[in-house]
Design a protein around this motif. Structure first.
Motif, PDB file in Angstrom:
ATOM      1  N   ALA A   1      -2.178  -4.818  -1.224  1.00 56.58           N
ATOM      2  CA  ALA A   1      -1.638  -5.497  -2.411  1.00 56.58           C
ATOM      3  C   ALA A   1      -0.649  -4.605  -3.147  1.00 56.58           C
ATOM      4  N   LEU A   2      -0.971  -3.322  -3.283  1.00 57.06           N
ATOM      5  CA  LEU A   2      -0.056  -2.423  -3.979  1.00 57.06           C
ATOM      6  C   LEU A   2       1.219  -2.197  -3.169  1.00 57.06           C
ATOM      7  N   ALA A   3       1.067  -1.969  -1.840  1.00 58.30           N
ATOM      8  CA  ALA A   3       2.242  -1.738  -0.993  1.00 58.30           C
ATOM      9  C   ALA A   3       3.196  -2.924  -1.050  1.00 58.30           C
ATOM     10  N   GLU A   4       2.643  -4.128  -1.037  1.00 54.98           N
ATOM     11  CA  GLU A   4       3.489  -5.328  -1.119  1.00 54.98           C
ATOM     12  C   GLU A   4       4.116  -5.463  -2.506  1.00 54.98           C
ATOM     13  N   ALA A   5       3.391  -5.047  -3.529  1.00 55.74           N
ATOM     14  CA  ALA A   5       3.910  -5.181  -4.896  1.00 55.74           C
ATOM     15  C   ALA A   5       5.152  -4.321  -5.119  1.00 55.74           C
ATOM     16  N   ILE A   6       5.215  -3.142  -4.465  1.00 54.04           N
ATOM     17  CA  ILE A   6       6.374  -2.257  -4.666  1.00 54.04           C
ATOM     18  C   ILE A   6       7.260  -2.179  -3.420  1.00 54.04           C
ATOM     19  N   GLY A   7       6.824  -2.815  -2.314  1.00 55.31           N
ATOM     20  CA  GLY A   7       7.617  -2.783  -1.083  1.00 55.31           C
ATOM     21  C   GLY A   7       7.697  -1.404  -0.465  1.00 55.31           C
ATOM     22  N   ALA A   8       6.603  -0.656  -0.492  1.00 53.42           N
ATOM     23  CA  ALA A   8       6.601   0.715   0.020  1.00 53.42           C
ATOM     24  C   ALA A   8       6.392   0.742   1.529  1.00 53.42           C
ATOM     25  N   THR A   9       7.049   1.674   2.196  1.00 48.92           N
ATOM     26  CA  THR A   9       6.771   1.954   3.603  1.00 48.92           C
ATOM     27  C   THR A   9       5.443   2.693   3.679  1.00 48.92           C
ATOM     28  N   VAL A  10       4.565   2.267   4.596  1.00 49.98           N
ATOM     29  CA  VAL A  10       3.211   2.842   4.663  1.00 49.98           C
ATOM     30  C   VAL A  10       3.015   3.554   5.996  1.00 49.98           C
ATOM     31  N   TYR A  11       2.540   4.779   5.911  1.00 50.21           N
ATOM     32  CA  TYR A  11       2.211   5.574   7.094  1.00 50.21           C
ATOM     33  C   TYR A  11       0.716   5.868   7.095  1.00 50.21           C
ATOM     34  N   HIS A  12       0.095   5.824   8.270  1.00 48.24           N
ATOM     35  CA  HIS A  12      -1.265   6.331   8.394  1.00 48.24           C
ATOM     36  C   HIS A  12      -1.238   7.864   8.404  1.00 48.24           C
ATOM     37  N   GLN A  13      -2.275   8.475   7.867  1.00 41.89           N
ATOM     38  CA  GLN A  13      -2.390   9.920   7.944  1.00 41.89           C
ATOM     39  C   GLN A  13      -2.466  10.350   9.414  1.00 41.89           C
ATOM     40  N   PRO A  14      -2.108  11.582   9.738  1.00 35.41           N
ATOM     41  CA  PRO A  14      -2.205  12.049  11.120  1.00 35.41           C
ATOM     42  C   PRO A  14      -3.634  11.930  11.656  1.00 35.41           C
TER      43      PRO A  14
ATOM     44  N   LEU B   1      -3.246  -0.479 -10.341  1.00 38.98           N
ATOM     45  CA  LEU B   1      -1.825  -0.194 -10.170  1.00 38.98           C
ATOM     46  C   LEU B   1      -1.060  -1.455  -9.781  1.00 38.98           C
ATOM     47  N   ALA B   2      -1.620  -2.242  -8.851  1.00 40.71           N
ATOM     48  CA  ALA B   2      -0.953  -3.468  -8.417  1.00 40.71           C
ATOM     49  C   ALA B   2      -0.758  -4.432  -9.587  1.00 40.71           C
ATOM     50  N   GLU B   3      -1.752  -4.524 -10.452  1.00 34.76           N
ATOM     51  CA  GLU B   3      -1.639  -5.408 -11.618  1.00 34.76           C
ATOM     52  C   GLU B   3      -0.576  -4.904 -12.592  1.00 34.76           C
ATOM     53  N   LEU B   4      -0.508  -3.593 -12.758  1.00 36.07           N
ATOM     54  CA  LEU B   4       0.485  -3.026 -13.680  1.00 36.07           C
ATOM     55  C   LEU B   4       1.902  -3.197 -13.151  1.00 36.07           C
ATOM     56  N   VAL B   5       2.060  -3.085 -11.838  1.00 45.96           N
ATOM     57  CA  VAL B   5       3.389  -3.243 -11.245  1.00 45.96           C
ATOM     58  C   VAL B   5       3.861  -4.681 -11.397  1.00 45.96           C
ATOM     59  N   GLY B   6       2.928  -5.629 -11.144  1.00 47.55           N
ATOM     60  CA  GLY B   6       3.254  -7.047 -11.309  1.00 47.55           C
ATOM     61  C   GLY B   6       4.313  -7.515 -10.333  1.00 47.55           C
TER      62      GLY B   6
ATOM     63  N   ALA C   1      10.766  -5.389  -4.297  1.00 43.87           N
ATOM     64  CA  ALA C   1       9.759  -5.385  -3.229  1.00 43.87           C
ATOM     65  C   ALA C   1      10.075  -6.428  -2.169  1.00 43.87           C
ATOM     66  N   ARG C   2      10.568  -7.596  -2.584  1.00 41.22           N
ATOM     67  CA  ARG C   2      10.801  -8.669  -1.617  1.00 41.22           C
ATOM     68  C   ARG C   2      11.882  -8.290  -0.608  1.00 41.22           C
ATOM     69  N   THR C   3      12.943  -7.657  -1.082  1.00 45.76           N
ATOM     70  CA  THR C   3      14.014  -7.213  -0.174  1.00 45.76           C
ATOM     71  C   THR C   3      13.491  -6.154   0.783  1.00 45.76           C
ATOM     72  N   ARG C   4      12.714  -5.226   0.281  1.00 43.29           N
ATOM     73  CA  ARG C   4      12.165  -4.168   1.131  1.00 43.29           C
ATOM     74  C   ARG C   4      11.261  -4.739   2.211  1.00 43.29           C
ATOM     75  N   ILE C   5      10.456  -5.722   1.879  1.00 43.21           N
ATOM     76  CA  ILE C   5       9.543  -6.318   2.855  1.00 43.21           C
ATOM     77  C   ILE C   5      10.332  -7.048   3.947  1.00 43.21           C
ATOM     78  N   ARG C   6      11.417  -7.729   3.574  1.00 47.39           N
ATOM     79  CA  ARG C   6      12.238  -8.423   4.583  1.00 47.39           C
ATOM     80  C   ARG C   6      12.848  -7.433   5.570  1.00 47.39           C
TER      81      ARG C   6
END
Length: 546
Positions: free
Chosen positions: A218-231, A322-327, A332-337
Motif C-alpha cells: 500500500a505504501l509503495a503504491e501510494a508513492i510509486g516507489a521502486t521496491v527491491y528485496h534485501q539480498p 505512512l500510507a494514510e499520511l501520503v494519501g 505515483a500513478r505515472t511511476r507505476i505505469r
C-alpha cells in the motif's frame, strides 16, 4: 508440583504442542515425563543439525516459538549450525539440553561440558538452571526472550537430576506483554518520502515475518516507489509479480550501490544491514541518497550507514500510518505505469531464456528452474537451499503470497531438508517443494529419516551437478589461477546417485529426464501423500556434465 510437571505445564501454556528432539541419557527424565501426557507430540530426528532446522521451519510456518531438546554437549555442538541460522533469520526457538547429574559433575563425567559457553555465541540468551525452584521462572524468561524483537533462539542447560527431583515448585503465570506501537515521527517521514524524485524501498525479512507485506504494498503504491528485496532474503517481503518489484539486491556493497544509483531516497524496512556476503570497497548506499529506516530493533537504526530519519516501531502499523499520511500522491500513478512496462519487458526476457534452455537431462540450470517455476501449485511453499541454481530460481519465481518462500540468510548448509520437513508439519495444507543443491543436501541428509518416519509430504528436488559450483564461479570472478588452468582443488564431489539415498531411508524417488518431466513432477506435489526425492541432473560449471 514436580520440576518435570512444571516444565510440561509451562510448555502447554506457551502453546507448545510439538517437541523436536534427539534424546540421550541426560534427557531421559524429560522424555519419560512426555510419556505420561498425550497433548505434546515428540518429533524424533536422528541428527541434531537437520533437527534444529525442522524446529525453525515449524516456527516459521506456525508463527510461534518452537521447542527443541538436544543431548548434552555433543548434541548441542551438532545443533549449533541450526542455531546460527535461526539467529540470523530471527526465528524464535527455546532450546534445552540435559546436563550431566550435578552430584558428580565436578568429576568431569563423560559428555559433560560448558553447555552455556558452547551455546552463547550462537543464541540470543542463555540460562544455566541450577535449582529446581528456578526452572519455571527461567523457562518463562526464555520464551519471552525468544519472541521479543529481534526474535531468535534461546538456550537452557538443565541438569538431568534436577528434573527428577521430588521437589514442589510453583509455576508463574504467563505474562502478557504489549507489542510495539507505530513509530513516532511518521509525519516527518511522510514528508521526506513525498519530496523524493525517485524513491526506492528495500523490503527486508522483517516485513514478511511481521505479516506486513500488504501494508508495504500500500505504501509503495501510494508513492510509486521502486521496491527491491534485501539480498538473499528469507521470505516473500513484497510480491514478486508486482510491477513495482525490481528484484533482489546483490549481496555486495558495490552491487547494492550500483542498483540503487539514481535513487535520491532509500527507505529501508525491517532488514539487517543489507547482509553483504563478498567484500567490495565502499558503502552500500549511493552518496547522493538519503536514508529513512524503519525497524523493530533499535540496534539496526543507523547501524552501518547514516540515516536522515530512523523510525522505531511495529512495521505494519507504521507502514499503514505512512500510507494514510501520503494519501493521494499524483506522481505515483505515472511511476507505476512506467514500472509496469519495465516489468513486462523483464518477464518476456525471462520467458525467452527458459524456452532456449528447455531440453533433456542433464538439464541446463535455467531450463530446470523454469520447469520448477512453471509446475508450482498456486498455494505451494518453496524451500530454497540451492546456492547457484537458487539464484536463478529466485530470478524466475513470481511468488506473491506471504510465506511462499523459506530460506535462511544464516548460510549454514544442510538446513534445507529440515526446514522443509518442519515447515510442512506446521503448514500441512500447503504443498512443499525443497530445491536443494547436491552439496547442501549432503550436509542435512539425515533429515530424510524424519520425513520418511512421519510421512511428511515434501518433494525434495536435488539439483545434481557433482560440484561446488558457487566456489568455482567465485574463483572465476577473482581471475584466479584455478580459473586460468581449469584445476579447482577440493571443489568436485563427483556424480552421486541420490535415488539410492532416498531408497535407503525408505522414500519414493525418481530421476528427472527432461524439463517437461520435471515440471510434471513439481505439479504433482499438490496431491502428494508422502515424501518424494527427485534427482535432477544439471550441467555443471562451464556447461560440463556431472
Amino acid at each position: 508440583m514436580r520440576p518435570i510437571d512444571a516444565m510440561l505445564a509451562i510448555l502447554r501454556d506457551e502453546g507448545v504442542t510439538t517437541v523436536f528432539g534427539n534424546p540421550g541419557t541426560s534427557e531421559l527424565p524429560f522424555v519419560d515425563g512426555l510419556s505420561q501426557v498425550d497433548d505434546i507430540d515428540y518429533v524424533l530426528g536422528v541428527h541434531e543439525g537437520p533437527l534444529v532446522a525442522m524446529a525453525s521451519g515449524y516456527a516459521r510456518a506456525t508463527r510461534r516459538t518452537a521447542f527443541v531438546s538436544l543431548h548434552i554437549a555433543a548434541g548441542l555442538a551438532n545443533g549449533l549450525v541450526g542455531l546460527l541460522n535461526a539467529s540470523r533469520s530471527r526465528t524464535p526457538l527455546v532450546v534445552t539440553a540435559g546436563q550431566q547429574d550435578r552430584r558428580h559433575l565436578a568429576s568431569d563425567p563423560m559428555l559433560s561440558g560448558d553447555l552455556v559457553g558452547l551455546a552463547k555465541a550462537a543464541v540470543k540468551q542463555t540460562f544455566d538452571v541450577q535449582h529446581a525452584h528456578d526452572l519455571p521462572i527461567m523457562l518463562r524468561r526464555a520464551f519471552a526472550a525468544a519472541a521479543a524483537p529481534p526474535a531468535g533462539p534461546v538456550f537452557l542447560s538443565i541438569p538431568m537430576d534436577l528434573l527428577a527431583e521430588d521437589t514442589d515448585v510453583s509455576v508463574p503465570r504467563r505474562s502478557t506483554v504489549a507489542g510495539l506501537p507505530a513509530a513516532a515521527a511518521l509525519p516527518e517521514a511522510a514528508d521526506i518520502l513525498c519530496a523524493a524524485h525517485r524513491p526506492a524501498i528495500v523490503a527486508g525479512d522483517g516485513v514478511g515475518r511481521d505479516g506486513a507485506v500488504a501494508d508495504l504494498v500500500a505504501l509503495a503504491e501510494a508513492i510509486g516507489a521502486t521496491v527491491y528485496h534485501q539480498p538473499m532474503h528469507d521470505e516473500v517481503d513484497f510480491p514478486a509479480g508486482h510491477p513495482l518489484h525490481a528484484g533482489i539486491l546483490p549481496p555486495t556493497n558495490a552491487g547494492i550501490r550500483q542498483r540503487l544509483a539514481g535513487h535520491d531516497l532509500v527507505f529501508i524496512v525491517g532488514t539487517h544491514a543489507f547482509m553483504a556476503h563478498h567484500y567490495t570497497p565502499g558503502p552500500a548506499i549511493p552518496p547522493a541518497a538519503h536514508v529513512v529506516q524503519l525497524d523493530t530493533d533499535p540496534a539496526e537504526l543507523g547501524r552501518n550507514f547514516p540515516v536522515r530519519l530512523g523510525l522505531l516501531g511495529a512495521l505494519g502499523p507504521s507502514l499503514r500510518g505512512l500510507a494514510e499520511l501520503v494519501g493521494d500522491f499524483p506522481p505515483a500513478r505515472t511511476r507505476i505505469r512506467l514500472a509496469r512496462r519495465e516489468s513486462l519487458a523483464r518477464a518476456v526476457e525471462v520467458d525467452r531464456k527458459v524456452r532456449a534452455a528447455a531440453g533433456a537431462a542433464p538439464l541446463d540450470p535455467y531450463g530446470a528452474v523454469g520447469a520448477i517455476a512453471a509446475g508450482l501449485p498456486a498455494d505451494a511453499v518453496v524451500v530454497e537451499e540451492a546456492i547457484t541454481t537458487g539464484v536463478l530460481l529466485r530470478d524466475m519465481l513470481r511468488l506473491d503470497r506471504p510465506g511462499a518462500l523459506v530460506h535462511t540468510v544464516g548460510g549454514g548448509l544442510g538446513n534445507g531438508i529440515g526446514l522443509a520437513v518442519g515447515h510442512r508439519m506446521g503448514a500441512p495444507d500447503h504443498p512443499t517443494i525443497a530445491v536443494l543443491g547436491d552439496g547442501c543436501a549432503m550436509f542435512g541428509l539425515q533429515g530424510l529419516w524424519t520425513a520418511a518416519r512421519y510421512r511428511v509430504p515434501v518433494t525434495f528436488l536435488v539439483m545434481n551437478n557433482g560440484e561446488y559450483r558457487t566456489l568455482k564461479q567465485t574463483l572465476d570472478s577473482w581471475g584466479s589461477a584455478s580459473s586460468a588452468t581449469g584445476r579447482y582443488v577440493g571443489l568436485d564431489i563427483g556424480h552421486l546417485d541420490f535415488t539410492h539415498a532416498a531408497e535407503f531411508f525408505g522414500i519414493d524417488t525418481v530421476r528427472a529426464t527432461d524439463t517437461d518431466h520435471l515440471r510434471e513432477i513439481v505439479a504433482k506435489s499438490a496431491i502428494a501423500d508422502g515424501p518424494l526425492l527427485v534427482d535432477v541432473p544439471i550441467t555443471g560449471h562451464a556447461g560440463r556434465n556431472p
